[in-house]
Write a protein that holds these residues in place. Sequence first.
Motif, short mmCIF file in Angstrom:
data_model
loop_
_atom_site.label_atom_id
_atom_site.label_comp_id
_atom_site.label_asym_id
_atom_site.label_seq_id
_atom_site.Cartn_x
_atom_site.Cartn_y
_atom_site.Cartn_z
N LEU A 83 -8.84 16.98 -21.82
CA LEU A 83 -7.45 16.76 -21.46
C LEU A 83 -6.52 16.70 -22.68
O LEU A 83 -5.33 16.43 -22.54
CB LEU A 83 -7.31 15.46 -20.65
N GLY A 84 -7.09 16.92 -23.85
CA GLY A 84 -6.28 16.83 -25.06
C GLY A 84 -6.10 15.41 -25.55
O GLY A 84 -5.24 15.14 -26.39
N GLY A 85 -6.91 14.49 -24.99
CA GLY A 85 -6.83 13.09 -25.40
C GLY A 85 -6.17 12.22 -24.34
O GLY A 85 -5.39 12.69 -23.52
N LEU A 86 -6.52 10.93 -24.38
CA LEU A 86 -5.91 9.93 -23.50
C LEU A 86 -5.45 8.75 -24.35
O LEU A 86 -6.04 8.47 -25.39
CB LEU A 86 -6.93 9.42 -22.48
N PRO A 87 -4.40 8.05 -23.92
CA PRO A 87 -4.05 6.80 -24.62
C PRO A 87 -5.26 5.87 -24.60
O PRO A 87 -5.97 5.80 -23.59
CB PRO A 87 -2.89 6.24 -23.78
N GLU A 88 -5.52 5.17 -25.69
CA GLU A 88 -6.72 4.33 -25.73
C GLU A 88 -6.72 3.31 -24.60
O GLU A 88 -7.78 2.96 -24.07
CB GLU A 88 -6.83 3.62 -27.08
N GLU A 89 -5.53 2.85 -24.23
CA GLU A 89 -5.45 1.86 -23.13
C GLU A 89 -5.87 2.46 -21.80
O GLU A 89 -6.09 1.72 -20.83
CB GLU A 89 -4.01 1.34 -23.02
N LYS A 90 -6.01 3.79 -21.73
CA LYS A 90 -6.39 4.47 -20.49
C LYS A 90 -7.77 5.12 -20.56
O LYS A 90 -8.15 5.86 -19.67
CB LYS A 90 -5.34 5.53 -20.15
N MET A 91 -8.52 4.83 -21.62
CA MET A 91 -9.84 5.45 -21.76
C MET A 91 -10.80 5.02 -20.66
O MET A 91 -11.78 5.71 -20.37
CB MET A 91 -10.42 5.12 -23.13
N HIS A 92 -10.54 3.88 -20.03
CA HIS A 92 -11.42 3.45 -18.94
C HIS A 92 -11.43 4.47 -17.79
O HIS A 92 -12.38 4.51 -17.01
CB HIS A 92 -11.01 2.07 -18.41
N CYS A 93 -10.39 5.29 -17.70
CA CYS A 93 -10.35 6.31 -16.64
C CYS A 93 -11.40 7.39 -16.88
O CYS A 93 -12.03 7.87 -15.94
CB CYS A 93 -8.95 6.94 -16.57
N SER A 94 -11.60 7.76 -18.15
CA SER A 94 -12.63 8.75 -18.45
C SER A 94 -14.02 8.14 -18.27
O SER A 94 -14.96 8.82 -17.84
CB SER A 94 -12.47 9.29 -19.88
N VAL A 95 -14.14 6.86 -18.60
CA VAL A 95 -15.42 6.17 -18.40
C VAL A 95 -15.75 6.09 -16.91
O VAL A 95 -16.90 6.28 -16.49
CB VAL A 95 -15.38 4.75 -19.01
N MET A 96 -14.73 5.86 -16.09
CA MET A 96 -14.93 5.80 -14.65
C MET A 96 -15.47 7.13 -14.12
O MET A 96 -16.36 7.16 -13.26
CB MET A 96 -13.59 5.46 -13.96
N GLY A 97 -14.96 8.25 -14.66
CA GLY A 97 -15.46 9.56 -14.26
C GLY A 97 -16.91 9.74 -14.62
O GLY A 97 -17.72 10.23 -13.81
N GLN A 98 -17.28 9.37 -15.84
CA GLN A 98 -18.67 9.49 -16.28
C GLN A 98 -19.60 8.65 -15.39
O GLN A 98 -20.68 9.10 -15.01
CB GLN A 98 -18.79 9.03 -17.74
N GLU A 99 -19.16 7.46 -15.05
CA GLU A 99 -20.01 6.57 -14.25
C GLU A 99 -20.12 7.04 -12.81
O GLU A 99 -21.16 6.89 -12.17
CB GLU A 99 -19.47 5.14 -14.34
N ALA A 100 -19.05 7.62 -12.27
CA ALA A 100 -19.12 8.18 -10.91
C ALA A 100 -20.09 9.35 -10.87
O ALA A 100 -20.84 9.53 -9.89
CB ALA A 100 -17.73 8.62 -10.45
N LEU A 101 -20.08 10.15 -11.92
CA LEU A 101 -21.02 11.28 -12.00
C LEU A 101 -22.45 10.78 -12.00
O LEU A 101 -23.31 11.30 -11.28
CB LEU A 101 -20.73 12.06 -13.29
N GLU A 102 -22.75 9.77 -12.81
CA GLU A 102 -24.09 9.21 -12.85
C GLU A 102 -24.48 8.64 -11.49
O GLU A 102 -25.62 8.81 -11.03
CB GLU A 102 -24.18 8.14 -13.93
N ALA A 103 -23.54 7.96 -10.83
CA ALA A 103 -23.83 7.38 -9.52
C ALA A 103 -24.16 8.46 -8.50
O ALA A 103 -25.10 8.31 -7.70
CB ALA A 103 -22.62 6.55 -9.04
N ALA A 104 -23.43 9.58 -8.55
CA ALA A 104 -23.69 10.66 -7.60
C ALA A 104 -25.08 11.27 -7.82
O ALA A 104 -25.82 11.54 -6.86
CB ALA A 104 -22.61 11.74 -7.75
N ILE A 105 -25.42 11.49 -9.08
CA ILE A 105 -26.73 12.09 -9.37
C ILE A 105 -27.85 11.11 -9.07
O ILE A 105 -28.92 11.49 -8.56
CB ILE A 105 -26.77 12.57 -10.84
#
Length: 292
Positions: A101-123
Amino acid sequence: MWEYTDKVMEFFYNPRNQGTITEKGEGQAITTGEVGSIACGDALRLHLKIDEATQVILDARFQTFGCASAIASSSALTELLVGKTLDEALSLTNKQIAEFLGGLPEEKMHCSVMGQEALEAAIFNYRGIPLDNHEDDEGALICRCFGVSDARIRRIVLENDLTTAEQVTNYVKAGGGCGSCLADIDDLIADIVTEKATAVAVATEVVKAKSAPKPLTNLQKINLIQQVLEEVRPALAQDGGDVELFDVEGDLVKVILKGACGSCASSTATLKMMIEARLRDRISPEITVISV
């Protein structure tokens, strides 16, 4: 107001792959992973369609409740997944989502972490692995407000090189509630820093040990000594002298000076400058040469 990249705003205003997956063909499977909660501010439900023979992700869709970065991160995640095998998908990190995405504000990095964790949960769901067996849930609970374990914090700190409790809050929200766990997070980060420093020191010593020259065998040492003696012989022969190896005792090399060298007043200089100096350079700085 957060500073978002143009790509974040594009994926927010025009999200790709939003919705659910309801149809599947023969030999295909659908799995879902869900993380977060509306009560905590962000929630993501990720849907995957998988080719069961090749384990390739054929389609990925999302349903997200949250801010612009949460929606953009979820949409970016689905774009990154299609065409990957499940094992390849599991190697995807939250940093890669943010970088896409060209980077995220550090205060919003939890959104990218949420995506990674949802992916792991699905698999994990597809593979029949109970989510409560996930390694992130095996540790002690650090943040009770957001249900974050020390194992999850450790993982995020290591993957993203975090150094402060504030950063941890930005990535997984731990410490963002009552704040009583902030001291525990600081202690955990300090432990991780110490462990990393120890690991680096150990690795450095291993590299040094591997790169250090192997000690010479007695035969190798004698051969090198003989080579040096052969090199100095022509110079000695010009003055009517010669040299012969008598014995080697550890770092003590005994030689016999012959001919004119045997009675020459400068024989000590010959030993030290012409023979000992070369042996110290090629074999060991501890080498000593004496005449017997």
